[in-house]
Design an enzyme around this catalytic site. Structure first.
Site, short mmCIF file in Angstrom:
data_model
loop_
_atom_site.label_atom_id
_atom_site.label_comp_id
_atom_site.label_asym_id
_atom_site.label_seq_id
_atom_site.Cartn_x
_atom_site.Cartn_y
_atom_site.Cartn_z
N ASP A 205 0.85 -1.19 0.00
CA ASP A 205 0.00 0.00 0.00
C ASP A 205 0.89 1.25 0.00
O ASP A 205 1.82 1.32 -0.80
CB ASP A 205 -0.96 -0.05 1.19
CG ASP A 205 -2.13 0.92 1.05
OD1 ASP A 205 -3.13 0.56 0.42
OD2 ASP A 205 -2.00 2.07 1.51
N TYR A 342 -2.97 11.03 0.63
CA TYR A 342 -3.53 10.98 -0.74
C TYR A 342 -3.48 12.36 -1.38
O TYR A 342 -3.20 12.48 -2.57
CB TYR A 342 -4.99 10.49 -0.70
CG TYR A 342 -5.12 9.03 -0.33
CD1 TYR A 342 -5.19 8.05 -1.32
CD2 TYR A 342 -5.18 8.62 1.00
CE1 TYR A 342 -5.30 6.71 -0.99
CE2 TYR A 342 -5.29 7.28 1.34
CZ TYR A 342 -5.35 6.33 0.33
OH TYR A 342 -5.46 5.00 0.66
N HIS A 401 -4.33 -7.74 -0.45
CA HIS A 401 -3.73 -6.41 -0.34
C HIS A 401 -2.95 -6.25 0.97
O HIS A 401 -1.90 -5.65 1.00
CB HIS A 401 -4.84 -5.37 -0.44
CG HIS A 401 -4.35 -3.97 -0.36
ND1 HIS A 401 -3.67 -3.37 -1.40
CD2 HIS A 401 -4.40 -3.04 0.63
CE1 HIS A 401 -3.36 -2.13 -1.06
NE2 HIS A 401 -3.79 -1.91 0.18
#
Lengths: 444, 453
Positions: A205, A342, A401
């Protein structure tokens, strides 16, 4: 930060955990022992908020296509507000050596577990969103104590697990600019401060772009990286995906499968959370900072959780597993600050594109493991194009993930195999922890 | 609110509210033994009067939650940029979303001085009705003009609006002689709440896309006995009004839109490529291009989330601050306008206007049910929000300067071959009827003048 200060901060629940020290030209480089202690009041407040949750009506579909289903989230939140016990997670964290050090003006929290084996390879491993150091805890045993987990002493690692800025017990940046490059530089400083002269880095990630950036910046001492969310999508494929076009002709089977997975994910809106936090982290922040159910749903909305049941059927994906992580976000009030990574990265961009990640500039050795349940399975052909110095590429048959969380033994075995060639380049009598060593040895 | 409160309990409250309408006439005050939504279906073609009433305990609970807000820390970028009109790339500053300072002023006012009962009284004073269409209760306000020959108009709100954004124009429309018009400017006004919004029912099945809502509106006007009428809308209301125009029932003689969808196909393509404006654009076209490109790049996060994962937004149902921030962050210019209002520079929208609408969403618990319209649209949409759709019936269009994009005259003429009127106002953001009721009224009158008898 002193423990009593931390306790006070957590009691109020909305403070910046670190005092900004960037104005000070001579940064305090000390490494301070750290323990988690959350006072009872915020825990009581959390339960009371959960009990008062105001729910929407049920989604109008029978699947996950409108988001987290009411029947899935509600029992979890109800368990969270009743039987769930944060103190177990707190005790688990406090059984590990935790530290705090100020780097580039931000307090960085990290777990630091040394192997008993003398030639252990130092490894800095980075979590992502909506994860935390908690997603990495199950690998500590296999990585630092391999002989107890089917490995040999030559497989041992000294492990450093930092919390990203704005996440968990690390400080929240009060200025912009904490993108993955700046984090990479901070991690290099952390390893230097710990006295490690030869080490490797790993991440999934957000940990992947942080590790890519370390590989690109190639700080002194870094021998190589391993990533499990590699940035291998070639520029011409990225352009087709951005335009929403059909698969280009001439793709090999695995390339075609990767293209289809990425294309479908875009169509299904699997990255809408990233678009939101990439453009307006503050706006969504108000809701998820104020509502436990809102925070839980927002975090579990990550596609990495789509296959998780968080019921009692799978011990690796139990309600406690996800609730420890969600509660950590809640108690540290980091729902908004964590979303800013982000924004720093820009819009809703995904860190899987070779061009954006400038992988051609990663000159250090790179290792990749492809876990089948990841958002896309990186094809080896693309990986070889993307990373000029790819030393290891392996597809495994289990895990998604959150690979370290879901398949800790397999994940650890991959790291052992991936980094084995780099150990040979290491000096057998490497210096180890000469800085602040007393501080460490005396750590509670 | 007790700790076992559930969504069913809240739905029961809503049914109680809705049921109050049905029972209000037969047995005033006997609200607690009311039939549910479904039972009301026995009078499925009927139009029932509806009484607006919210229990005091809901308002007390709202204030408690506001006071208990757990705040994030401040955003990391300057407030300055977002206080200005900045819907073009040239003036846009970096933003991380709704600023903490604005939110804290809003919440402070909402939790103390703000008085919902004034808005409730305004709603209550209007003729409210409910009727079941296509299996769903549709709430609407229906005000007839005293002037004979008034032209019936159905006006549709959008998101994050509601019937509240349209209240200021009811009197100018129905009573024009008191508002600078003549008897010939009179309208009979029908203002429905969209499915999942306000007092309308919440769909429990999929399929309520803008086309289905348009069909329901056609049924509604027929049920009200109107055989010649016009339609008007902005935001989703514009899309639904355009859908009505595409269906083109004979009784719909024209429409007016204050968010005209005019983008020509070659521009749609250029925008999708993410490139710079094509070289041959005129100044208005170039500005429109830049506005849309900016919105697509920076402003679609909220729409994206609601289009793709509306249910994941549990936080905006559970947190008043979360809901308020979510609603404020619609488009850059209206947010700037609202933020200035809480800074003490109200212009067009007052603090009460903004909180009336947010409180309405809160009390009806419609944050997520309303968001599903974005999801529904995504399932069936053949064209983008602002793309020209091929309407052939007569259209009036108003281009407001601070709308998400200001539709150029050239594109508007191409999009609507039977253009009755094209107007450009000096001032106005996205919520034209709410913010600039006077110029909005003038524009709608100018559009439909030739159609009024």
């Amino acid at each position: 930060m002193r423990l009593d200060q931390l306790a006070a901060v957590l009691a109020f629940g909305f403070c910046v955990l670190s005092a900004p020290a960037s104005a000070n030209p001579v940064e305090d480089r000390s490494i301070r022992p750290f323990k988690v202690y959350v006072p009872q009041a915020p825990l009581d407040d959390l339960r009371s908020r959960i009990a008062q949750t105001r729910w929407p009506d049920r989604e109008t579909v029978d699947d996950q296509s409108q988001g987290i289903q009411l029947a899935k989230i509600r029992p979890l939140v109800e368990y969270w507000g009743t039987a769930y016990d944060w103190r177990t997670a707190e005790a688990k964290l406090n059984s590990l050596p935790q530290f705090m050090t100020t780097i580039d003006g931000v307090d960085i929290h990290f777990i630091h577990v040394r192997s008993k084996h003398p030639n252990a390879l130092p490894l800095i491993m980075t979590h992502g969103w909506p994860g935390s150091v908690l997603e990495l805890l199950k690998t500590i045993g296999p990585l630092t104590d391999p002989t107890a987990h089917g490995g040999s002493p030559e497989d041992a690692f000294d492990l450093v697990l930092p919390s990203l800025p704005g996440f968990g017990f690390s400080g929240k940046p009060t200025d912009t600019g904490w993108g993955t490059d700046r984090i990479a530089r901070a991690w290099a400083e952390l390893m230097k401060r710990l006295g490690y002269t030869d080490y490797v880095a790993q991440g999934g990630d957000w940990g992947s772009p942080v590790s890519n950036a370390m590989g690109r910046l190639a700080p002194a001492g870094l021998l190589g990286i391993h990533v499990n969310l590699p940035a291998v999508v070639p520029p011409e494929i990225a352009a087709v995906l951005a335009a929403g076009g059909p698969a280009p002709a001439g793709l090999m089977d695995k390339e075609r499968a990767a293209f289809d997975a990425l294309s479908m994910a875009a169509k299904m809106g699997n990255r809408s959370y990233a678009t939101m936090m990439g453009t307006r982290p503050q706006t969504i922040g108000y809701a998820i900072n104020d509502s436990p159910a809102g925070l839980a749903a927002w975090m579990l909305g990550h596609p990495g959780f789509s296959g998780w049941t968080y019921d009692k059927t799978d011990p690796e994906k139990s309600p406690d597993e996800v609730l420890d992580d969600i509660t950590l976000y809640w108690l540290t009030n980091t729902a908004t600050s964590s979303g800013r990574i982000y924004w720093e990265y820009g819009g809703g961009r995904s860190p899987v594109f070779a061009g954006a990640e400038k992988t051609s500039e990663v000159s250090l050795p790179v290792a990749i493991t492809v876990f089948p349940g990841e958002g896309y399975r990186a094809p080896e052909t693309w990986a070889r194009r993307a990373y000029p110095n790819l030393i290891y590429f392996h597809e495994v048959d289990k895990g998604g993930h959150f690979a370290a969380w879901e398949q800790p033994e397999l994940f650890s075995a991959e790291l052992r195999a991936a980094f084995r060639p780099l150990r040979q380049t290491k000096q057998p009598s490497h210096s180890k922890g000469t800085t602040n060593v007393s501080n460490h040895e005396n750590a509670p | 609110m007790d700790t076992t409160r559930t969504s069913e309990a809240i739905d029961q409250d809503r049914r109680r509210l809705l049921g109050t309408a049905a029972a209000g006439i037969a047995a005033a005050g006997a609200a607690s033994l009311l039939p549910s939504h479904k039972a009301a279906a026995s009078t499925s073609d009927g139009i029932r009067p509806f009484t607006v009433s919210f229990p005091q305990e809901e308002l007390t609970e709202l204030r408690r939650r506001i006071a208990a807000t757990r705040w994030p820390e401040r955003e990391l970028v300057s407030d300055e940029a977002s206080r200005r009109i900045w819907s073009t790339p040239a003036t846009a500053g970096p933003t991380q979303g709704v600023q903490l300072a604005t939110m804290q002023k809003l919440m402070q006012y909402w939790g103390t001085e703000y008085n919902w009962s004034k808005c409730e009284a305004r709603l209550k004073a209007l003729p409210n009705f409910v009727t079941e269409i296509d299996g769903l209760d549709i709430h609407f306000i229906h005000v007839k003009s005293k002037h004979r020959g008034a032209l019936p108009v159905i006006i549709t709100h959008g998101w994050p609006g509601s019937v509240i954004e349209l209240l200021k124009i009811i009197d100018p429309f129905t009573n024009p002689t008191a508002h600078g018009g003549t008897a010939a400017d009179a309208f009979d006004v029908v203002i429905p709440s969209m499915p999942g919004y306000g007092f309308s029912g919440k769909p429990t099945e999929t399929g309520w896309d803008p086309g289905r809502i348009a069909r329901a509106w056609i049924v509604l006007m027929k049920r009200l006995g109107y055989d010649r009428y016009v339609a008007q809308g902005g935001d989703w209301g514009a899309l639904i009004t355009e859908q009505m125009a595409l269906i083109a029932p004979p009784e719909l003689v024209a429409i007016h839109t204050n968010m005209p969808a005019t983008i020509p196909p070659e521009i749609v393509k250029a925008l999708a490529s993410g490139g710079p404006p094509p070289a041959d654009l005129g100044p208005d076209e170039k500005r429109a291009y830049e506005q849309v490109a900016f919105f697509y790049k920076n402003g679609l996060g909220y729409a994206n989330e609601m289009a793709l994962r509306p249910q994941t937004l549990y936080g905006i149902v559970d947190s008043p601050a979360g809901l308020a921030a979510w609603i404020l962050d619609h488009d850059a210019d209206s947010y700037a306008l609202i933020a200035r209002s809480f800074d003490g520079e109200p212009e067009g929208l007052t603090r009460d206007d903004i909180l009336d609408n947010i409180t309405f969403y809160w009390l009806t618990n419609t944050a997520i049910s309303s968001a599903r319209l974005y999801w529904e649209h995504t399932q069936t949409a053949k064209a983008g929000f602002f793309d020209a759709k091929g309407i052939t019936i007569p259209v009036g269009a108003t281009a407001n300067p601070s709308e998400i994009y200001t539709a150029p005259k050239s594109w508007t003429e191409r999009a609507f071959p039977k253009l009755l009127h094209y107007g450009r106002t000096d001032k106005g953001c996205h919520f034209a009827a709410w913010e600039q009721p006077k110029s909005f009224t003038d524009e709608v009158r100018a559009t439909f003048k030739t159609l009024q008898t």
